[in-house]
Design a protein around this motif. Structure first.
Motif, PDB file in Angstrom:
ATOM      1  N   ALA A  40       0.843  -1.191   0.000  1.00 25.81           N
ATOM      2  CA  ALA A  40       0.000   0.000   0.000  1.00 25.81           C
ATOM      3  C   ALA A  40       0.880   1.244   0.000  1.00 25.81           C
ATOM      4  CB  ALA A  40      -0.917  -0.002   1.218  1.00 25.81           C
ATOM      5  N   MET A  41       0.497   2.226  -0.802  1.00 27.59           N
ATOM      6  CA  MET A  41       1.247   3.472  -0.838  1.00 27.59           C
ATOM      7  C   MET A  41       1.102   4.215   0.493  1.00 27.59           C
ATOM      8  SD  MET A  41       2.710   3.529  -3.822  1.00 27.59           S
ATOM      9  CE  MET A  41       2.841   1.736  -3.650  1.00 27.59           C
ATOM     10  N   ASN A  42       2.191   4.876   0.893  1.00 24.53           N
ATOM     11  CA  ASN A  42       2.243   5.701   2.101  1.00 24.53           C
ATOM     12  C   ASN A  42       2.030   4.912   3.389  1.00 24.53           C
ATOM     13  OD1 ASN A  42       2.547   8.372   0.737  1.00 24.53           O
ATOM     14  ND2 ASN A  42       0.512   7.866  -0.065  1.00 24.53           N
ATOM     15  N   SER A  43       2.341   3.610   3.326  1.00 25.79           N
ATOM     16  CA  SER A  43       2.290   2.770   4.519  1.00 25.79           C
ATOM     17  C   SER A  43       3.644   2.094   4.703  1.00 25.79           C
ATOM     18  CB  SER A  43       1.193   1.712   4.393  1.00 25.79           C
ATOM     19  OG  SER A  43      -0.086   2.302   4.337  1.00 25.79           O
ATOM     20  N   MET A  44       4.148   2.088   5.932  1.00 26.93           N
ATOM     21  CA  MET A  44       5.462   1.521   6.188  1.00 26.93           C
ATOM     22  C   MET A  44       5.463   0.017   5.925  1.00 26.93           C
ATOM     23  SD  MET A  44       7.895   1.960   9.583  1.00 26.93           S
ATOM     24  CE  MET A  44       7.716   3.750   9.460  1.00 26.93           C
ATOM     25  N   ALA A  45       6.569  -0.475   5.334  1.00 26.37           N
ATOM     26  CA  ALA A  45       6.707  -1.890   5.007  1.00 26.37           C
ATOM     27  C   ALA A  45       8.134  -2.336   5.278  1.00 26.37           C
ATOM     28  CB  ALA A  45       6.342  -2.131   3.547  1.00 26.37           C
ATOM     29  N   THR A  46       8.342  -3.652   5.285  1.00 30.35           N
ATOM     30  CA  THR A  46       9.681  -4.217   5.463  1.00 30.35           C
ATOM     31  C   THR A  46       9.955  -5.234   4.364  1.00 30.35           C
ATOM     32  OG1 THR A  46       8.864  -5.938   6.947  1.00 30.35           O
ATOM     33  CG2 THR A  46       9.667  -3.901   7.967  1.00 30.35           C
ATOM     34  N   ALA A  47      11.244  -5.441   4.074  1.00 33.23           N
ATOM     35  CA  ALA A  47      11.631  -6.414   3.051  1.00 33.23           C
ATOM     36  C   ALA A  47      12.944  -7.065   3.457  1.00 33.23           C
ATOM     37  CB  ALA A  47      11.775  -5.752   1.690  1.00 33.23           C
ATOM     38  N   ASN A  48      13.019  -8.382   3.292  1.00 28.45           N
ATOM     39  CA  ASN A  48      14.270  -9.109   3.436  1.00 28.45           C
ATOM     40  C   ASN A  48      14.978  -9.164   2.089  1.00 28.45           C
ATOM     41  OD1 ASN A  48      14.151 -10.133   6.298  1.00 28.45           O
ATOM     42  ND2 ASN A  48      12.243 -11.016   5.525  1.00 28.45           N
ATOM     43  N   ILE A 164      13.336  -5.378  -6.634  1.00 29.34           N
ATOM     44  CA  ILE A 164      13.701  -6.366  -5.615  1.00 29.34           C
ATOM     45  C   ILE A 164      14.882  -5.862  -4.786  1.00 29.34           C
ATOM     46  CG2 ILE A 164      14.495  -8.738  -5.250  1.00 29.34           C
ATOM     47  CD1 ILE A 164      13.114  -9.430  -7.902  1.00 29.34           C
ATOM     48  N   TYR A 165      14.757  -6.011  -3.473  1.00 30.90           N
ATOM     49  CA  TYR A 165      15.830  -5.628  -2.549  1.00 30.90           C
ATOM     50  C   TYR A 165      16.927  -6.687  -2.566  1.00 30.90           C
ATOM     51  CZ  TYR A 165      18.127  -4.646   1.937  1.00 30.90           C
ATOM     52  OH  TYR A 165      19.057  -4.378   2.922  1.00 30.90           O
ATOM     53  N   GLN A 166      18.160  -6.256  -2.871  1.00 31.61           N
ATOM     54  CA  GLN A 166      19.289  -7.186  -2.982  1.00 31.61           C
ATOM     55  C   GLN A 166      20.326  -7.012  -1.880  1.00 31.61           C
ATOM     56  OE1 GLN A 166      18.822  -9.555  -4.778  1.00 31.61           O
ATOM     57  NE2 GLN A 166      18.353  -9.156  -6.914  1.00 31.61           N
ATOM     58  N   GLY A 167      19.999  -6.230  -0.860  1.00 35.79           N
ATOM     59  CA  GLY A 167      20.911  -6.097   0.268  1.00 35.79           C
ATOM     60  C   GLY A 167      21.553  -4.718   0.353  1.00 35.79           C
ATOM     61  N   THR A 168      22.179  -4.477   1.488  1.00 29.36           N
ATOM     62  CA  THR A 168      22.873  -3.214   1.735  1.00 29.36           C
ATOM     63  C   THR A 168      24.233  -3.495   2.345  1.00 29.36           C
ATOM     64  OG1 THR A 168      20.752  -2.111   2.164  1.00 29.36           O
ATOM     65  CG2 THR A 168      22.731  -0.965   2.903  1.00 29.36           C
ATOM     66  N   ALA A 169      25.262  -2.816   1.836  1.00 25.39           N
ATOM     67  CA  ALA A 169      26.626  -2.940   2.377  1.00 25.39           C
ATOM     68  C   ALA A 169      27.314  -1.588   2.266  1.00 25.39           C
ATOM     69  CB  ALA A 169      27.413  -4.001   1.619  1.00 25.39           C
ATOM     70  N   VAL A 216      18.033   0.198   7.870  1.00 25.06           N
ATOM     71  CA  VAL A 216      18.453  -1.149   7.462  1.00 25.06           C
ATOM     72  C   VAL A 216      19.126  -1.786   8.666  1.00 25.06           C
ATOM     73  CG1 VAL A 216      19.815  -2.552   5.900  1.00 25.06           C
ATOM     74  CG2 VAL A 216      18.803  -0.419   5.073  1.00 25.06           C
ATOM     75  N   ALA A 217      18.582  -2.907   9.156  1.00 24.68           N
ATOM     76  CA  ALA A 217      19.160  -3.619  10.297  1.00 24.68           C
ATOM     77  C   ALA A 217      19.163  -5.105   9.985  1.00 24.68           C
ATOM     78  CB  ALA A 217      18.355  -3.342  11.564  1.00 24.68           C
ATOM     79  N   ASN A 218      20.356  -5.715  10.056  1.00 22.77           N
ATOM     80  CA  ASN A 218      20.504  -7.139   9.722  1.00 22.77           C
ATOM     81  C   ASN A 218      19.946  -7.440   8.328  1.00 22.77           C
ATOM     82  OD1 ASN A 218      21.637  -7.773  12.302  1.00 22.77           O
ATOM     83  ND2 ASN A 218      19.558  -7.818  13.166  1.00 22.77           N
ATOM     84  N   ASN A 219      20.201  -6.491   7.402  1.00 23.15           N
ATOM     85  CA  ASN A 219      19.753  -6.591   6.011  1.00 23.15           C
ATOM     86  C   ASN A 219      18.238  -6.635   5.860  1.00 23.15           C
ATOM     87  OD1 ASN A 219      21.588  -6.276   3.925  1.00 23.15           O
ATOM     88  ND2 ASN A 219      22.512  -8.290   4.293  1.00 23.15           N
ATOM     89  N   ILE A 220      17.509  -6.196   6.895  1.00 28.88           N
ATOM     90  CA  ILE A 220      16.063  -6.029   6.787  1.00 28.88           C
ATOM     91  C   ILE A 220      15.780  -4.559   6.523  1.00 28.88           C
ATOM     92  CG2 ILE A 220      13.838  -6.223   7.941  1.00 28.88           C
ATOM     93  CD1 ILE A 220      14.986  -8.516   9.575  1.00 28.88           C
ATOM     94  N   LEU A 221      15.158  -4.289   5.398  1.00 27.59           N
ATOM     95  CA  LEU A 221      14.899  -2.927   4.960  1.00 27.59           C
ATOM     96  C   LEU A 221      13.543  -2.458   5.467  1.00 27.59           C
ATOM     97  CD1 LEU A 221      15.915  -0.598   3.047  1.00 27.59           C
ATOM     98  CD2 LEU A 221      14.492  -1.664   1.274  1.00 27.59           C
ATOM     99  N   GLN A 222      13.536  -1.290   6.101  1.00 29.43           N
ATOM    100  CA  GLN A 222      12.278  -0.671   6.525  1.00 29.43           C
ATOM    101  C   GLN A 222      12.073   0.582   5.677  1.00 29.43           C
ATOM    102  OE1 GLN A 222      11.724   1.260  10.525  1.00 29.43           O
ATOM    103  NE2 GLN A 222      10.225  -0.384  10.804  1.00 29.43           N
ATOM    104  N   TYR A 223      10.906   0.660   5.012  1.00 26.67           N
ATOM    105  CA  TYR A 223      10.707   1.733   4.031  1.00 26.67           C
ATOM    106  C   TYR A 223       9.219   2.069   3.903  1.00 26.67           C
ATOM    107  CZ  TYR A 223       8.974  -1.919   0.897  1.00 26.67           C
ATOM    108  OH  TYR A 223       8.226  -2.939   0.342  1.00 26.67           O
ATOM    109  N   THR A 224       8.944   3.166   3.223  1.00 33.19           N
ATOM    110  CA  THR A 224       7.583   3.562   2.889  1.00 33.19           C
ATOM    111  C   THR A 224       7.504   3.882   1.399  1.00 33.19           C
ATOM    112  OG1 THR A 224       7.136   4.498   5.091  1.00 33.19           O
ATOM    113  CG2 THR A 224       5.740   5.255   3.271  1.00 33.19           C
ATOM    114  N   PRO A 225       6.668   3.150   0.648  1.00 38.39           N
ATOM    115  CA  PRO A 225       6.480   3.494  -0.773  1.00 38.39           C
ATOM    116  C   PRO A 225       5.573   4.721  -0.908  1.00 38.39           C
ATOM    117  CG  PRO A 225       5.107   1.611  -0.213  1.00 38.39           C
ATOM    118  CD  PRO A 225       5.906   1.945   1.026  1.00 38.39           C
ATOM    119  N   ILE A 226       5.978   5.660  -1.746  1.00 42.53           N
ATOM    120  CA  ILE A 226       5.237   6.897  -1.910  1.00 42.53           C
ATOM    121  C   ILE A 226       4.445   6.916  -3.226  1.00 42.53           C
ATOM    122  CG2 ILE A 226       5.408   9.420  -2.023  1.00 42.53           C
ATOM    123  CD1 ILE A 226       6.167   8.203   0.675  1.00 42.53           C
TER     124      ILE A 226
END
Length: 232
Positions: A40-48, A164-169, A216-226
């Motif tokens: 959903a737009m404008n709602s916080m979400a998480t992704a591994n 697709i989320y591919q990680g953060t380093a 980003v914590a333990n490669n879990i992304l917390q974000y909000t789609p706008i």
């Protein structure tokens, strides 16, 4: 489960109507472009890692229904056979809402197509309780209840877009973009992109899609789609 409905009427009237060009009174619902998103737009979400942060499916469709039980037999001395799982398209006859087969499914004893098989949930209880063949002048007849569920009836292929989320380093966010067509299993187009994060609530934009990256914590992304991916 199969149900049989038998309704009697003179065969001669049906044959005369078919030969005289008695037209169909069915008006099918207009097709519409449908787009559905995974979040959903404008709602916080998480992704591994490996999860889409946004997936969009687009297709052209008509509102319709799927009949759960097959029904066959005779309708006003014309034969019909509507298997379970048949897709019906939303239609109108007069002021009433009906769901009708696109191809003719009602035939005379001589095999002459009489029209679509049309069903109505007059009671509004999730089961069809009336049937018509869409030919002006014959009218509806009551039938034994047939359960159904509403759905979209697809017209052609659907397209799917995924980010697709591919990680953060080292504060570098990696995403992979893919485009699919329903008739092809492999992606028709892929693109890898990276973004350097500077702190909390970074805004990133890709093909018109906007996101706020919160953490980003333990490669879990917390974000909000706008916003969603722009049409190309």
């Amino acid at each position: 489960m199969r149900r049989r409905t038998i309704i009697a009427a003179p065969m001669l009237a049906l044959v005369v109507a078919a030969l005289s060009g008695c037209g169909s009174s069915v008006k099918f619902a207009a097709p519409a472009q449908v787009t559905k998103t995974s979040v959903a737009m404008n709602s916080m979400a998480t992704a591994n890692v490996g999860d889409p942060i946004l997936s969009e499916v687009a297709y052209k469709a008509q509102p319709g229904a799927v009949i759960h039980d097959g029904v066959s037999g005779f309708y006003k001395m014309a034969r019909f056979n509507v298997p379970a799982g048949t897709s019906l398209v939303k239609a109108s006859m007069g002021e009433a809402e009906w769901f009708c087969s696109r191809p003719p499914m009602v035939f005379s004893a001589m095999g002459v197509p009489m029209g679509p098989a049309c069903f109505r949930d007059k009671a509004g209880d999730g089961s069809f309780d009336e049937m018509d063949n869409g030919i002006s002048g014959f009218g509806a007849s009551s039938i034994s209840p047939i359960p159904y569920s509403k759905t979209d009836v697809l017209l052609g292929d659907e397209s799917r877009k995924e980010l697709i989320y591919q990680g953060t380093a080292n504060n570098v966010l990696r995403l992979s973009y893919r485009e699919y067509n329903s008739s092809i299993q492999r992606p028709e187009f892929t693109q890898d992109v990276t973004y350097t994060l500077s702190g909390k609530d970074d805004e990133i934009i890709f093909k018109g899609a906007r996101f706020l990256i919160h953490s980003v914590a333990n490669n879990i992304l917390q974000y909000t789609p706008i916003s969603t991916i722009a049409k190309q």
